[in-house]
Design an enzyme around this catalytic site. Structure first.
Site, PDB file in Angstrom:
ATOM      1  N   SER A 205       0.844  -1.187   0.000  1.00 51.18           N
ATOM      2  CA  SER A 205       0.000   0.000   0.000  1.00 51.18           C
ATOM      3  C   SER A 205       0.887   1.246   0.000  1.00 51.18           C
ATOM      4  CB  SER A 205      -0.953  -0.032   1.207  1.00 51.18           C
ATOM      5  OG  SER A 205      -1.939   0.961   1.088  1.00 51.18           O
ATOM      6  N   GLU A 322      -8.883  -5.543  -3.991  1.00 52.79           N
ATOM      7  CA  GLU A 322      -8.285  -4.689  -2.966  1.00 52.79           C
ATOM      8  C   GLU A 322      -9.329  -3.900  -2.178  1.00 52.79           C
ATOM      9  OE1 GLU A 322      -5.025  -4.281  -2.278  1.00 52.79           O
ATOM     10  OE2 GLU A 322      -3.909  -4.930  -4.054  1.00 52.79           O
ATOM     11  N   HIS A 423      -7.437  -5.892   0.231  1.00 48.36           N
ATOM     12  CA  HIS A 423      -6.223  -5.138   0.531  1.00 48.36           C
ATOM     13  C   HIS A 423      -5.610  -5.649   1.833  1.00 48.36           C
ATOM     14  CE1 HIS A 423      -3.759  -1.598  -0.150  1.00 48.36           C
ATOM     15  NE2 HIS A 423      -4.002  -1.112   1.056  1.00 48.36           N
TER      16      HIS A 423
END
Length: 528
Positions: A205, A322, A423
């Site tokens: 991320s 995600e 995610h």
């Protein structure tokens, strides 16, 4: 970044001088850590000096100390507004800290894996239990390190137009921190059993975005040998005009005029953090790296990838859905969408009039996908996959065969039978922590599948760290990414390799530019 040659006694320095196998001599002084599960752990060490009196300015090396630094607990984390992924440690500008896990502080010269935490350029800390390096260090006989660095307004406030040459790179102070951390590793990691000439930087991320910046900054050239961008391809940075406009909003939130920017280094930390949140809320974008012509001389990956890092191997990839993590957490009804709900749900991501074309493309790849699966895949395709593809294509265009593209497409069991890979799902697998800490909450109770995928991903990351090539006995042959065949590793149970596995989806998304060309609203959704 010149060294400061003053010897002082620092807080956290013990009086004892006795050496033990948990005491290591760094370039600035002795540190003492702990040992658990056969791994030696050193926490909260300074890789840079306290930035409190040098707010917005380049980092400096830590000052030497006498005695033995107590490296048994995590150090301060970067100032940030309260959030779900912040650590438990105090927040202060004395936040340039590094944590090290090593099988032994000997002369073996193990590969080094330096982790950049997630949270955009806004929040987070290297002390998260998700990043505990014990299992990875033990499994791979590697040295694992995590860091804290300056974030948000403290790390990316471009004051060059308002305060002149001294602050010419203040918009990239956080990037300079990353370079300082790598400098510390090169100077000190051999004392912890690591190889200073074999450093892999990796992050997920916002951590992946930081890795992206290291490929784009001459300041980091030669400081690392390979990198892994997990769900965080960062292709463009703020223009000076955009960065300066955000500073103007910040001054307004503090009740200051345009000519009062010189007061910002003196504003109380909490007050500045609060003003940061108010300013970015108004602007719709955040304090992030800036095109300053020095630390970031060109836009990172658009229209081309940096030539000076073309030879540095890279793994880059995303999870299949995600945004199931971020958007689903805000609205649980998204997991129970009906067919009639889909056009309105995906319109913010594909634009009005493109809904039917998007659904046709994504159904071509998986006709049996539920409406919720389709929604999260389309949203993810726009917010994550498009940028990862652009990054891989830009690197492939350099003709060096140094880029490997992957997709994590394993259905997490807590989504009631839907094929959802959210995610951060990669974190417990990469760090081999599926049975530790919050691992079971993220991947479900231990099963043969979780053990298999953890083995697959951890061994692949370790193989890449050792040699710059991810191939290993746990996966089928994986070739570098080329636009002629678009070879992609699918991390599932079992893992498999396909050429252009999501072709219809990729071809549909090819009509769109990176989300980073605008205010980054998809990125803001993605990095929370």
């Amino acid at each position: 970044m010149a060294a400061v040659g003053v010897t002082v006694a620092c807080p956290g320095v013990a009086a004892a001088q006795t050496r033990s196998r948990n005491t290591v001599a760094t370039a600035r002084g002795l540190v003492r850590g702990t040992e658990a599960d056969g791994v030696h752990v050193f926490k909260g060490m300074r890789y840079g000096a306290d930035t409190t009196l040098r707010r917005f300015l380049p980092p400096r090396p830590p000052e030497p100390w006498t005695g033995v630094f107590d490296a048994t607990s995590y150090g301060d984390q970067a100032p940030q507004t309260p959030n779900a992924i912040a650590g438990d440690e105090p927040m202060s500008e004395d936040c340039l800290r590094i944590n090290v896990w090593t099988p032994a502080s000997d002369a073996k010269r193990r590969p080094v894996m330096l982790w950049f935490h997630g949270g955009g350029f806004e929040v987070g800390a290297g002390s998260s239990a998700l990043y505990d390096g014990t299992n990875l260090a033990k499994r791979g006989d590697v040295v694992v390190a995590t860091i804290n660095s300056r974030l948000n307004v403290f790390g990316f406030c471009d004051l060059s137009r308002k305060l002149g040459d001294e602050y010419r790179s203040s918009g990239n102070a956080g990037v300079m921190d990353l370079a300082m951390a790598m400098r510390w590793v090169r100077e000190n990691i051999s004392a912890f059993g690591g190889d200073p000439t074999n450093i892999t930087i990796f992050g997920q991320s916002g951590g992946g975005r930081k890795v992206s910046m290291c490929y784009a900054s001459p300041l980091a050239a030669g400081a690392f040998q390979r990198g892994i961008v997990q769900s965080g391809s960062h292709l463009m940075v703020h223009t000076p005009e955009k960065a300066d406009a955000l500073v103007g909003l910040l001054l307004g939130e503090l009740g200051l005029g345009e000519g009062d920017a010189g007061k910002l280094p003196l504003i109380e930390q909490k007050t500045l953090s609060e003003a940061n949140l108010a300013a970015i809320t108004k602007a719709g974008y955040r304090f992030e790296p800036t095109l300053d012509g020095i630390v970031i001389p060109e836009q990172p990956f658009i229209p081309r990838a940096p030539q000076f890092s073309a030879h540095v191997p890279m793994m880059v990839g995303t999870a299949r859905t995600e945004l199931a993590a971020q958007l689903g957490a805000r609205d649980r009804k998204l997991f129970a969408l009906g067919e009639a709900d889909l056009p309105a749900a995906i319109e913010p991501f594909v634009g009005q009039g493109n809904e039917a074309q998007a659904l046709k493309a994504y159904r071509a790849v998986d006709p049996d996908a539920t409406p919720s699966e389709l929604f999260f895949r389309i949203a993810t395709g726009r917010a994550y996959d498009r940028d990862a593809t652009l990054m891989a294509e830009a690197r492939a265009a350099q003709g060096r065969e140094r880029t490997w593209l992957y997709k994590l497409d394993w259905p997490a069991p807590m989504y009631q039978g839907q094929r959802i890979s959210p995610h951060s799902l990669d974190l417990p697998f990469v760090f081999d922590n599926v049975t530790k800490g919050s691992g079971p909450r993220m991947v479900g109770p231990p099963t043969s599948d979780t053990a298999a995928l953890s083995n697959t991903m951890a061994e692949t990351w370790l193989a890449f760290a050792r040699s710059g090539n991810p191939n290993n006995a746990a996966i089928p042959q994986w070739r570098p990414y080329e636009t002629s065949d678009r070879t992609t590793m699918i991390f599932d149970v079992p893992p498999h390799v396909e050429n252009d596995p999501y072709q219809a989806e990729r071809e549909f998304m090819a009509q769109y530019p990176s989300t980073q060309t605008g205010n980054g609203r998809f990125r803001s959704l993605a990095d929370d």
